[in-house]
Design a protein around this motif. Structure first.
Motif, mmCIF file in Angstrom:
data_model
loop_
_atom_site.group_PDB
_atom_site.id
_atom_site.type_symbol
_atom_site.label_atom_id
_atom_site.label_comp_id
_atom_site.label_asym_id
_atom_site.label_seq_id
_atom_site.Cartn_x
_atom_site.Cartn_y
_atom_site.Cartn_z
ATOM 1 N N SER A 19 0.827 -1.217 0.000
ATOM 2 C CA SER A 19 0.000 0.000 0.000
ATOM 3 C C SER A 19 0.856 1.260 0.000
ATOM 4 O O SER A 19 1.920 1.287 0.630
ATOM 5 C CB SER A 19 -0.888 0.026 1.247
ATOM 6 N N ARG A 21 -0.178 3.720 1.649
ATOM 7 C CA ARG A 21 -0.500 4.251 2.986
ATOM 8 C C ARG A 21 0.190 3.392 4.023
ATOM 9 O O ARG A 21 -0.073 2.190 4.117
ATOM 10 C CB ARG A 21 -2.019 4.214 3.172
ATOM 11 N N GLY A 24 -1.685 1.044 7.373
ATOM 12 C CA GLY A 24 -3.119 0.929 7.106
ATOM 13 C C GLY A 24 -3.585 -0.520 7.207
ATOM 14 O O GLY A 24 -2.966 -1.356 7.888
ATOM 15 N N ASN A 25 -4.675 -0.802 6.513
ATOM 16 C CA ASN A 25 -5.358 -2.085 6.706
ATOM 17 C C ASN A 25 -4.574 -3.281 6.168
ATOM 18 O O ASN A 25 -4.457 -4.299 6.850
ATOM 19 C CB ASN A 25 -6.740 -2.005 6.063
ATOM 20 N N SER A 26 -4.038 -3.154 4.970
ATOM 21 C CA SER A 26 -3.287 -4.300 4.431
ATOM 22 C C SER A 26 -1.987 -4.495 5.210
ATOM 23 O O SER A 26 -1.550 -5.633 5.426
ATOM 24 C CB SER A 26 -3.008 -4.121 2.937
ATOM 25 N N PRO A 93 -3.902 -3.389 -0.752
ATOM 26 C CA PRO A 93 -5.294 -2.934 -0.843
ATOM 27 C C PRO A 93 -5.770 -3.113 -2.277
ATOM 28 O O PRO A 93 -4.956 -3.348 -3.180
ATOM 29 C CB PRO A 93 -5.197 -1.447 -0.489
ATOM 30 N N VAL A 94 -7.067 -2.983 -2.485
ATOM 31 C CA VAL A 94 -7.617 -2.908 -3.842
ATOM 32 C C VAL A 94 -7.795 -1.433 -4.185
ATOM 33 O O VAL A 94 -8.430 -0.684 -3.438
ATOM 34 C CB VAL A 94 -8.959 -3.662 -3.932
ATOM 35 N N PHE A 96 -9.135 0.723 -7.445
ATOM 36 C CA PHE A 96 -9.792 0.605 -8.756
ATOM 37 C C PHE A 96 -9.661 -0.812 -9.297
ATOM 38 O O PHE A 96 -9.173 -1.044 -10.398
ATOM 39 C CB PHE A 96 -9.300 1.666 -9.738
ATOM 40 N N ALA A 97 -10.066 -1.732 -8.465
ATOM 41 C CA ALA A 97 -10.195 -3.164 -8.777
ATOM 42 C C ALA A 97 -8.879 -3.927 -8.785
ATOM 43 O O ALA A 97 -8.896 -5.153 -8.782
ATOM 44 C CB ALA A 97 -10.943 -3.400 -10.091
ATOM 45 N N ARG A 136 -9.838 -4.312 1.413
ATOM 46 C CA ARG A 136 -10.578 -3.484 0.456
ATOM 47 C C ARG A 136 -11.846 -2.921 1.072
ATOM 48 O O ARG A 136 -12.431 -3.509 1.984
ATOM 49 C CB ARG A 136 -10.917 -4.279 -0.804
ATOM 50 N N GLY A 137 -12.237 -1.772 0.544
ATOM 51 C CA GLY A 137 -13.458 -1.133 1.012
ATOM 52 C C GLY A 137 -14.691 -1.930 0.660
ATOM 53 O O GLY A 137 -15.620 -2.054 1.439
ATOM 54 N N GLY A 138 -14.710 -2.455 -0.554
ATOM 55 C CA GLY A 138 -15.862 -3.226 -1.019
ATOM 56 C C GLY A 138 -16.996 -2.318 -1.452
ATOM 57 O O GLY A 138 -16.822 -1.098 -1.619
ATOM 58 N N ASP A 140 -18.400 -2.320 -4.278
ATOM 59 C CA ASP A 140 -18.408 -2.126 -5.728
ATOM 60 C C ASP A 140 -18.626 -3.481 -6.392
ATOM 61 O O ASP A 140 -18.492 -4.519 -5.744
ATOM 62 C CB ASP A 140 -17.090 -1.477 -6.198
ATOM 63 N N VAL A 171 -13.150 -2.613 4.911
ATOM 64 C CA VAL A 171 -12.147 -1.847 5.667
ATOM 65 C C VAL A 171 -11.713 -0.686 4.776
ATOM 66 O O VAL A 171 -11.323 -0.886 3.637
ATOM 67 C CB VAL A 171 -10.926 -2.708 6.086
ATOM 68 N N ASP A 172 -11.835 0.521 5.300
ATOM 69 C CA ASP A 172 -11.548 1.695 4.467
ATOM 70 C C ASP A 172 -10.717 2.725 5.226
ATOM 71 O O ASP A 172 -9.622 3.095 4.787
ATOM 72 C CB ASP A 172 -12.868 2.302 3.987
#
Ligand code: FMN
Length: 201
Positions: A19, A21, A24-26, A93-94, A96-97, A136-138, A140, A171-172
């Motif tokens: 990432s 960032r 962060g989450n990942s 992270p994801v 844009f896919a 990923r936020g999810g 989408d 997770v965002d």
């Protein structure tokens, strides 16, 4: 394998934080996985891609003639870390896919491995295990598949058999992973399994 002749030392595992960032989450998933790896005796080498100067592949195809990349940047030090690994785990992270640009830059610079094998007729790489951690936020319609497929494509040229994929949705915010203790436990358990596979290798 990192163990020496006396059996001291565990497998070397390259843990890639993908990432842009930090923390962060990942990366939190990766931290938990690293804890499992360390508990199972692995010698972990963490590579935080955003902290490095990694230029995009130019598509110049010089590596198809020489097997080497012409770009002078931090990849000169990173290629040996990839080569020395008995196993590799990628956390991403994801975006844009697919994977974020900083990680895709690293991935595209794996082209010399492809070139040595397929343009220059080199030997198939030795098999080694790997794992993928996705945050990923999810919400989408596209899911994690493209990010996972892209990472598996790179694993293919590196001779890595993907042991498992851990995909954590919803997770965002940068601390959101803290509300997913089950996911962190799963990442730790996956680290332990990956180390065990690497020991076997
Ligand atoms: C530029 C950008 C694009 C994103 N695109 C997606 C997406 O396509 N699908 C998704 O599920 N989440 C998407 N997200 C949300 C991130 O995947 C999510 O915030 C994730 O937890 C970030 O992980 P990190 O803290 O490790 O960077 C996007 C976030 C950013 C900043």
């Amino acid at each position: 394998m990192g163990a020496d002749a006396s059996g001291v030392g565990g497998p070397r595992v390259l843990a890639i934080a993908g990432s842009p960032r930090r923390h962060g989450n990942s990366e939190r998933l990766l931290d938990a996985c690293i804890s499992g790896l360390a508990d199972a005796g692995a010698d972990v080498d963490e590579l935080v891609v955003v902290e490095h100067d990694i230029h995009p592949c130019r598509g110049c195809n010089a590596c198809s003639s020489t097997g080497e990349c012409v770009i002078v940047d931090d990849m000169r030090d990173i290629y040996p870390r990839i080569d020395d690994a008995d196993a590799i785990v990628v956390a991403s992270p994801v975006f844009f896919a697919t994977v974020p640009a900083v990680l895709k830059a690293l991935f595209d610079r794996m082209q010399p491995y492809w070139a040595r094998r397929y343009a220059l007729g080199g030997d198939a790489p030795e098999r080694r295990p790997g794992a993928i951690l996705i945050a990923r936020g999810g919400g989408d319609p596209y899911g994690p598949e493209a990010a996972v497929t892209t990472t598996k494509s790179v694993f293919g040229v590196l001779g890595i058999d993907c042991l498992d994929v851990l995909d954590v949705e919803h997770v965002d915010g940068p601390a959101d992973m803290g509300t997913h203790p089950d996911a962190l436990e799963s990442a730790k358990a996956l680290g332990e399994r990956l180390a065990q596979e690497a020991w076997r290798g």
